[in-house]
Design a protein around this motif. Sequence first.
Motif, PDB file in Angstrom:
ATOM      1  N   CYS A   1      36.399  36.932  32.145  1.00 29.44           N
ATOM      2  CA  CYS A   1      37.862  36.911  32.105  1.00 29.44           C
ATOM      3  C   CYS A   1      38.382  37.909  33.132  1.00 29.44           C
ATOM      4  CB  CYS A   1      38.385  37.195  30.722  1.00 29.44           C
ATOM      5  SG  CYS A   1      37.392  38.278  29.695  1.00 29.44           S
ATOM      6  N   PRO A   2      38.311  37.550  34.411  1.00 32.71           N
ATOM      7  CA  PRO A   2      38.689  38.495  35.454  1.00 32.71           C
ATOM      8  C   PRO A   2      40.174  38.842  35.420  1.00 32.71           C
ATOM      9  CG  PRO A   2      38.349  36.329  36.379  1.00 32.71           C
ATOM     10  CD  PRO A   2      37.945  36.256  34.940  1.00 32.71           C
ATOM     11  N   VAL A   3      40.490  40.026  35.908  1.00 34.81           N
ATOM     12  CA  VAL A   3      41.865  40.488  35.975  1.00 34.81           C
ATOM     13  C   VAL A   3      42.542  39.742  37.121  1.00 34.81           C
ATOM     14  CG1 VAL A   3      43.334  42.489  36.334  1.00 34.81           C
ATOM     15  CG2 VAL A   3      41.181  42.745  35.124  1.00 34.81           C
ATOM     16  N   THR A   4      43.560  38.961  36.795  1.00 32.31           N
ATOM     17  CA  THR A   4      44.269  38.206  37.821  1.00 32.31           C
ATOM     18  C   THR A   4      45.686  38.709  38.021  1.00 32.31           C
ATOM     19  OG1 THR A   4      44.871  36.576  36.150  1.00 32.31           O
ATOM     20  CG2 THR A   4      42.919  36.109  37.485  1.00 32.31           C
ATOM     21  N   SER A   5      46.291  39.262  36.988  1.00 30.83           N
ATOM     22  CA  SER A   5      47.661  39.750  37.078  1.00 30.83           C
ATOM     23  C   SER A   5      47.698  41.218  36.675  1.00 30.83           C
ATOM     24  CB  SER A   5      48.571  38.930  36.161  1.00 30.83           C
ATOM     25  OG  SER A   5      49.838  39.535  36.088  1.00 30.83           O
ATOM     26  N   GLY A   6      47.964  42.065  37.641  1.00 31.16           N
ATOM     27  CA  GLY A   6      48.036  43.494  37.355  1.00 31.16           C
ATOM     28  C   GLY A   6      49.166  43.842  36.409  1.00 31.16           C
TER      29      GLY A   6
END
Length: 162
Positions: free
Chosen positions: A38-43
């Motif tokens: 579940c990669p970080v896509t939205s900071g």
Amino acid sequence: MYPTNDIDAQLLLATLIASKRRPAELVEIVAAADVLGCPVTSGNLWAESFRRFATHGLIVAAEGGYALTPAGQALGEKLPKKADTSERVFLVRERLSAYVPAEKSPSVPMSAEQFEEAMAAHAVAAKQGGKNLLMPKPKVDEDAQRGRGPGRRPFGASRRRG
């Protein structure tokens, strides 16, 4: 803690993995989220979730990094070992929705830019191809592990003399 979404549960699981032995830096939390799938896509969303965790007493800033409080660790305990990431996220999200903080805690200052920088640093580290300590170890073949490859005799077998 209301409302909860998948990013909250993913942040808790990633922080649980990254800060197992010592407080984790933000880059390590981003790397753990990437390993979980579940990669970080939205900071912005991750920073908001991070601030919410801090005000509810689940994450604290400690010794150059971030760590889960005992209440945060309790939410991630006793998850099924054979469950995949989506099942774990679902279970943690249920626990988060039922969680009622004892008292409001001071917020940890976190901005979307900090998460963006951590995402960029993780992308640079991933391109270098160095050893990632958060990656799962490859499974070893049982025969190779025991030393029983083809052509090897089992222990105690006598050699034919003729």
